[in-house]
Structures are given as C-alpha cells and as structure tokens.
Write an enzyme that holds these catalytic residues in place. Sequence first.
Site, short mmCIF file in Angstrom:
data_model
loop_
_atom_site.label_atom_id
_atom_site.label_comp_id
_atom_site.label_asym_id
_atom_site.label_seq_id
_atom_site.Cartn_x
_atom_site.Cartn_y
_atom_site.Cartn_z
N CYS A 18 28.63 -38.22 -28.88
CA CYS A 18 27.56 -39.21 -29.04
C CYS A 18 26.22 -38.50 -29.23
CB CYS A 18 27.50 -40.14 -27.83
SG CYS A 18 26.91 -39.32 -26.34
N CYS B 155 25.13 -35.87 -26.75
CA CYS B 155 25.72 -34.54 -26.97
C CYS B 155 24.88 -33.74 -27.97
CB CYS B 155 27.14 -34.67 -27.51
SG CYS B 155 28.30 -35.46 -26.39
N ASP C 103 3.11 -33.45 -64.39
CA ASP C 103 2.86 -32.40 -65.37
C ASP C 103 3.12 -33.01 -66.75
OD1 ASP C 103 2.53 -29.76 -66.47
OD2 ASP C 103 4.70 -29.72 -66.71
N ASP D 153 8.09 -29.00 -64.08
CA ASP D 153 9.31 -28.31 -64.50
C ASP D 153 9.11 -26.83 -64.76
OD1 ASP D 153 7.75 -28.63 -66.84
OD2 ASP D 153 9.54 -28.35 -68.08
N ASP E 217 4.20 -24.68 -62.27
CA ASP E 217 4.15 -25.86 -61.40
C ASP E 217 4.59 -25.55 -59.97
OD1 ASP E 217 3.35 -27.52 -63.53
OD2 ASP E 217 5.42 -27.80 -64.17
#
Length: 839
Positions: A11, A14, A439, A637, A641
């Site tokens: 549970c 734990c 971008d 990309d 960046d």
Amino acid sequence: MEQYNITGMSCAACSSRVEKAVSAVPGVTNCSVSLLTNSMGVEGTASAEKIISAVENAGYGASKKGSEKGKHTVDNADDILKDRDTPKLRQRLIISLCFLIPLMYLSMGHMMWNWPLPTWLNGNHIAMGLIQLLLTIAIMVINQKFFISGFKGLLHRAPNMDTLVALGSGASFAYSTFALFAMTDAQIRMDMDAVMSWMHEFYFESAAMILTLITVGKMLESHSKGKTTDALKSLMKLAPQKAVILVDGAEQEVSIDQVKKGDIFVVRPGENIPVDGIIISGSSAVNESTLTGESIPVDKEKGDAISAATLNQSGFITCEATRVGEDTTLSQIIQMVSDAAATKAPIAKIADKVSGIFVPTVISIAIITTIIWLFAGQDIGFALARGISVLVISCPCALGLATPVAIMVGNGIGAKNGIMFKTAVSLEETGKINIIALDKTGTITCGEPHVTDIITADGISETELLEKAAALEAKSEHPLANAILSASKEYSIPIQNVEDFEAVPGNGLTAKLNGKLVSGGNEKFINSHAIISTDIKRKAQTFAEEGKTPLFFCSDNQFIGIIAVADVIKEDSPQAVKELQNMGIEVVMLTGDNERTAKAIGKQAGVNRVIADVFPNEKEAVIRKLKQHGKVAMVGDGINDAPALTRADVGIAIGAGTDIAIDAADVVLMKSKLTDVPAAIRMSKATLQNIHENLFWAFIYNIIGIPLAAGLWYPVFGWKLNPMFGAAAMSLSSFCVVTNALRLNFVNIYDARKDKKKKQKNKIIKEKKEMKKTMKIEGMMCGHCEAAVKKALEALDGVEMAEVSHESGTAIVTLSADVSDEILTKAVEDKDYKVLSVA
C-alpha cells in the site's frame, strides 16, 4: 536516474516508508517510489549497495533494474510490466473459496436460515465450532501473506494496509477461538444456554471473509493496474526478436541482441524493422504508427532513416544499423515511460503525507473505538466488531494509487499518440502553462525552403525557367538551391549539365548552358546583367514582405523570371495556434530571422506577438523574462533551442529535431506536428482532473467510511457495519480508483470542441503592449545597425521588445515597466547613434 525493483509493498504506507528510508541515505538527492509499478527512481551519488541495504532494513526487498550490461531495454521493460500478481491472487482466491463456502454454509446458512446439516453434526455445537476453526485456519494459511507482511510492518514500526487486514482478521479469529473454549467450559458444566450464547459470539466467518474479500479486491486492482500499461505492452509486442543481417554477402538470421552498430541488415515487405538504421538500397512505404501514432505510411528511399518496430509495407530494403539495443527510438520511448512511472507528480505529495501517518492513525482509532464502546456498556463482541470494522474499511491503497495510475494511463495514451512525457512532473505541469513560445524554423515552419511562386518574363514558360534555374543551382551548395531542385523534380524536369560554373559570394551564380550565359541571384546582381521592369521589382518587394526570398534569373542578358523561395509554414500550424489561443494561452514566436520575415510568418500562423532578431544565446533570456508573467512552455527543435527548452517551465521538443533538443526537453512530440502541442495540454489537463477525482473519492471514502464503521451513527440511526461489508468496501475502493483512471482511455486529445474557450488571462502582457514608445534615431545604415540598437534596448530592465528599422529610422519599444526617456536615449547613444526624439 537509477531505477530499482521493490518487493513486499502492499500500500501507499509501504511506498512512503521505503521512500523515507532511502532518502535518509547519505548521497541521495531525490527518491521516488511507485506503488503502481513496484519501482523506485533514485538520484544522487549513493552506491546501489547502500540503497538496497536501506530498503531491506525497512523490511522490503530491492534489486537494481537492468543490472546486466547490454541487456535490451525492451526486454527489461517487458519484464517490469509483466502482470505476475493477478494469476497468483486468482489461485489464492479460488482455493480460499473452496474453504469459505462450507464455512459460510455452516456459520450463516445453518445458524441464520436453518439449512440442514448431517445427522452426526446436527446439534453438536462444539464440533461445528471446531470445523469453523479449522476452515478459518486453512483460509488464513492460504492468505498468510497478509499476516507476514502486516506483522513485519509492525515490527519495523511501519504498519501498512496488510497490518490493518491482519489485525482485523486476527482479532476476529482470536476472539472466536476464545468463545469456542468458553463454550467447551459451558458444555462441561451442562449450561446449554451459555453454549448457545457463546455460539453466537463466533466471528470465524468474518475472519475468513475479510481475507477472501480483500484478496478479491487485490485481484481486481492488480488486473486493472495491468490495464494501465496496455499501450506500452502493445508497443513492445511489436518489437522484433530477430533480424536478418548480411555476413559476407549471405543472409543470416540472428537474435536482436546480436545486431551491432554498422551491421547491414535486410527487411522484406510485411516485416518489422528490427533496429534503427539508414536505407542504403531500395525503397519502401513504412508504417510508423507504432512510434508516432500516424497511420499514413511514409515513403522511404536511399539515405532515409528508419526506426525499430515500424512496419515495412512494401519493397525490399537493405539498411545499415545506426542505433541498436538501448539506443533505438523504441527503447528510448520505453525508457521515457518507465522513468515517468518511477517519478512523482507534485500533486502526489498530498497523498504521500497522508499515507505516512494513515495506518498508525487508523489503528489508534480502532483501539479507541473498542474501548469507548466497552465503557458505554456494550458487550465485548459488539465493541470488537466496531474496532475490526474500522481496521478493515480503511484503505490507504486508494490514496496511494490515486496519482500513479492516472499518470501511467495518461503517459500510455500520450505514447500511443506520439507524445512522450519524460516525467510525471512534466505531465502535470504541461496543463498549467499560460504562455507558449514557439521557435519558427522547423516548429511553425517545415524547416526546409520550398518554391512558393514562379513569375516568368513574357514568352518564357514556367518549365523553361525551372529548367535553366535547376541546371544552374544543381552545382550550388546553398540551401535555397535544394528548393529549386525539388521543384524541378516535381515538374519531372531533367537536370542538364552546365559549364564554366562560378559562384559569386553574396550575389549569385553564373554558368554556361548550351553555350548561353545563365545567371541567378539577388536583384542587384541580375540588374547588372539584364533589365528588370518596375512591375517585376514591385512583385519581388511583395514577396519579401511576405517573408519569401525572390531569386532572379536571366539568360544571355535577358531577364527570364523570378522564383520565390521560402520556409513555408506547416499545414497544421495555424490550427494549432488558434487552438492554443482558444485555451487562453498567450502564443509568442521566437526567431533569429529579420523582423519583416518573422512578421510575415507570424501573420500566416496567426501569432499575435513576434520576437525577431533573437540570437541563439538570447532565446533563454527571453524565456526568463516571459516567466515573470506566468508558466512558460518553449517549443523548439534545434541545438540553439536547448538552453531555452531547459529554462522554460515545460520544454517541448519537436521529434524530428536534434538529439540535443530532445534531451533538453520535458515533452517530445514524435510526429513533429504542432497540433500535438494543444493535444499534450489536453492530455495533461484530463490526467490532472482524473487525479483530482481519484483523490476526492479516496479521501471522501475514508471520511465517510471510518465514522460509519466506528458506530458513530449507531446511537442516532441505529446504523452499524458488519466487518465483512467493511472488507468488501475496502476492496472496492482501490478497484474504483484504478477503474476511474482507465476512463482516460476514452479521452480524444485532438478534439478541440471540448476546449473551454476563454480570454487570455495574461494581463501583464496585454498591458505592456499598450506601453510603447517610439524613438527617432539617426545614423542607422543597415541590418547590423538595427541588431545593435535592438540588443542595447532589450538589455534594459523593463524593455520587453524593440522593433527597429534603419529604413524608417525608428525604434518602437514595448515596455513591461516604466523606463525613462533618458535611459532609453543613453542605451542607444552609447552605441554611437543619435536619438532625435522619444514619444
């Protein structure tokens, strides 16, 4: 992040205990334990031995994931996600029922409804009690895991859900055993009234039923938890286990683990591609839906990249392996999802804090409840039943599962649609952003120049113009040349050979084609070779204003036409921007391009705010400024960046981009479609809403259930809860939470109709658009001057953006705070330009 498998957890208490124990190890900077996948992610310098030792000292087991070097990540992930618990629990349940059915017949069927018994047993109360005792012991032995785990937790001063079950069932059994011995004493004294009285004090069926019902709940919960990883499992099933490589020209089938980088392998139509590679011969249509979610096959030819687990639909291809084992795109996707499952969303901290003190609190409430009812004059059976009901209805599991199951399902749906959330934090935070910086190149636009317009001179056809332009550009290395060559290919124009080719830096190209001098380049260069009409120049100016680059061509000193080339926007960019704006998100475009080109692209995409002339190292600074006004996501990309992606609250990388950008980002869009940005936001919001629902039901269940089980309403309404019904309710609570998380599978993340359309809330940005000053500047001569003035002004605190033009001699400054005219003037004049006025 190092990952470990954890065993013995039952549970949230734990997982909280393990997390606390490992966090205390010197050198551990961050620790996150997932109850859903029984895994743990650890960051820091602590050794694996110390971490495993800490887990074992806390009463649980641990082993490091992927400890075997070179083992395929897909195999590791498949091993992690395999559902081992459900079959074991099903077996336990079936055997338990075999003993429970006769027990219930004897204890309830005969006692309550007078069902018939064998003659030798009828009226033999001691024998009936002994049979119930033996049947209950059998069920307790079958479900001994509850007692082992529960009492081990007590010994380690870390009680868990199993402790509650063990105490509840154990107390019922102990009291019933006491009643049985008391009955034997009454039998010896021939006090039959006492015998019957003690017979009604048996809770053997409760002790057995509690264990069986909790096992039912555990099995349903385990089965549902298995469903949360279905998307990932189906992906892994597609991963080939064999590959056909070429050894000395001969085909040889080998295990996928034996394929090495640089090996040459072949793929036939209908086969899955085994590893990432590059096609060296042949062509095909490849179905990449397993990785990107895009169902339309992609045409691949020599030189194109291919990915593992994608389907070769047509054509025989020969390829060179570039990424194998853990480096393949598929393995990286699996690793991302696995890492996300091993991390925790910020919202999970609420449940973690509660789970850490939940079980000890419940045990205390159960003891207090029993004592209060005894002092209130109730018999020990009634008081004990109330205490046991409190123990078995309380469910820390529902709290512990509320967040991770929703995160796992949300992550699985994202992976299925080509949207990869690297961590649980990124999945939660994506839905909270209110500013997005996009971008331009490769994100809003395709990233490659294309021919957009062809204007021919009188008597010249488009085919003739393209034929001469392509012949000339075929020997050029300029990026714009590729656009013209691609256009000639679309027109099926063969490339002719030219002689005396010469590139004139900064101007254009010249060569001889069939004995005639052909030239191409900018307006100034071609104007020196041929006469260009005013009308043509006007059209070229219009192209430039639209962000296109006009290329002029002439043949034998005769102007023949213009070919306009531009990095065109992606088809889905305007739709994506509109959807983001409808969500109330401020959309900003960042680019290193000049102001004119940037504004033209921004207008086509529907972006209201454009920040142009931004050098690569300046993008991160812009993000830092934007973060002053809200949560910011950066979508990019390129390598340039990466700093901005890292600085943003959420970095989103376009999947076709560079590895550096993908590594720096929090979210990866495998399809490279901008419409996946609003889709990712919808997925995040749906997941967060589901987590809120799960936490609400988990908390409300315990808030309502515990007082009812304790008998709080008994004096008023006469309501009391049988421990068996308490156990059933506990079992169903976790099952309901997991089932609610599975509802996320029905969310359509591309459906914009359900977006709550709202006005953009970023008032600060709106205010600063109205705070503008126009500066008249003398001495600017070129684009370099513009960039110098722009950089000087935007370096000032309070200056959000400066639009500078050397042609008009102005700088329009957008302010986010009050900046005096003197400060603006000084910044410009320090660069040796003269400020005539500020208005």
